[in-house]
Design a protein around this motif. Structure first.
Motif, PDB file in Angstrom:
ATOM      1  N   SER A 167       0.778   4.014  -2.872  1.00 16.96           N
ATOM      2  CA  SER A 167       0.518   5.409  -2.528  1.00 16.96           C
ATOM      3  C   SER A 167       1.609   6.301  -3.103  1.00 16.96           C
ATOM      4  O   SER A 167       1.321   7.357  -3.678  1.00 16.96           O
ATOM      5  N   TYR A 211       0.825  -1.203   0.000  1.00 16.06           N
ATOM      6  CA  TYR A 211       0.000   0.000   0.000  1.00 16.06           C
ATOM      7  C   TYR A 211       0.869   1.266   0.000  1.00 16.06           C
ATOM      8  O   TYR A 211       0.547   2.245  -0.672  1.00 16.06           O
ATOM      9  N   THR A 227      -5.069   7.496   0.776  1.00 15.64           N
ATOM     10  CA  THR A 227      -5.729   7.263   2.047  1.00 15.64           C
ATOM     11  C   THR A 227      -6.427   8.538   2.459  1.00 15.64           C
ATOM     12  O   THR A 227      -5.856   9.622   2.381  1.00 15.64           O
ATOM     13  N   THR A 235      -8.993   3.702   2.398  1.00 18.48           N
ATOM     14  CA  THR A 235      -8.057   3.798   1.287  1.00 18.48           C
ATOM     15  C   THR A 235      -8.818   3.558  -0.011  1.00 18.48           C
ATOM     16  O   THR A 235      -9.645   2.650  -0.094  1.00 18.48           O
TER      17      THR A 235
END
Length: 119
Positions: A61, A57, A68, A74
């Motif tokens: 990102s 994640y 998020t 998310t």
């Protein structure tokens, strides 16, 4: 979101997860505004350590694939095209709303096709 981790693969599980999410975004299976599972929920579902999913994640990102939104969760990030991103977010909101009314995916598709014929 459909993810399959091959534990015997030479590719690390976090990278398999990252790559599969990117492929689903590029393929249109995951569109802007789609909420994805929490780190813990996905780790449990896939039989992975939470740190493994968290690493994937973080990489996603950093790449701008996911974002998020604090306690909201998310989500798949908006793409570079703001008009397409708005359309995808509207489609996601519509799908969630109509599913909450109890309609199946095939019924929803039929509704959309009917609406497009009438538009």
């Amino acid at each position: 979101m459909k993810i399959a981790i091959e534990h015997d693969s030479s590719t690390a599980p976090y990278d398999q997860l990252r790559q599969q999410i990117i492929e689903q975004v590029h393929g249109g299976g995951l569109i802007a505004g789609t909420k994805i599972p929490t780190v813990r929920a996905l780790a449990s579902e896939l039989g992975l350590a939470a740190n493994t999913v968290a690493k994937a994640y973080r990489a996603l990102s950093d790449q701008g694939v996911i974002e998020t939104r604090g306690k909201q969760g998310t989500f798949i990030a908006s793409g570079a095209d703001p008009v397409q991103a708005q359309a995808e977010q509207a489609a996601t909101a519509f799908a969630h709303r109509v599913r909450s009314l109890g309609y199946s995916d095939s019924e929803i598709v039929a509704m959309v096709e009917s609406a497009l014929r009438g538009a």
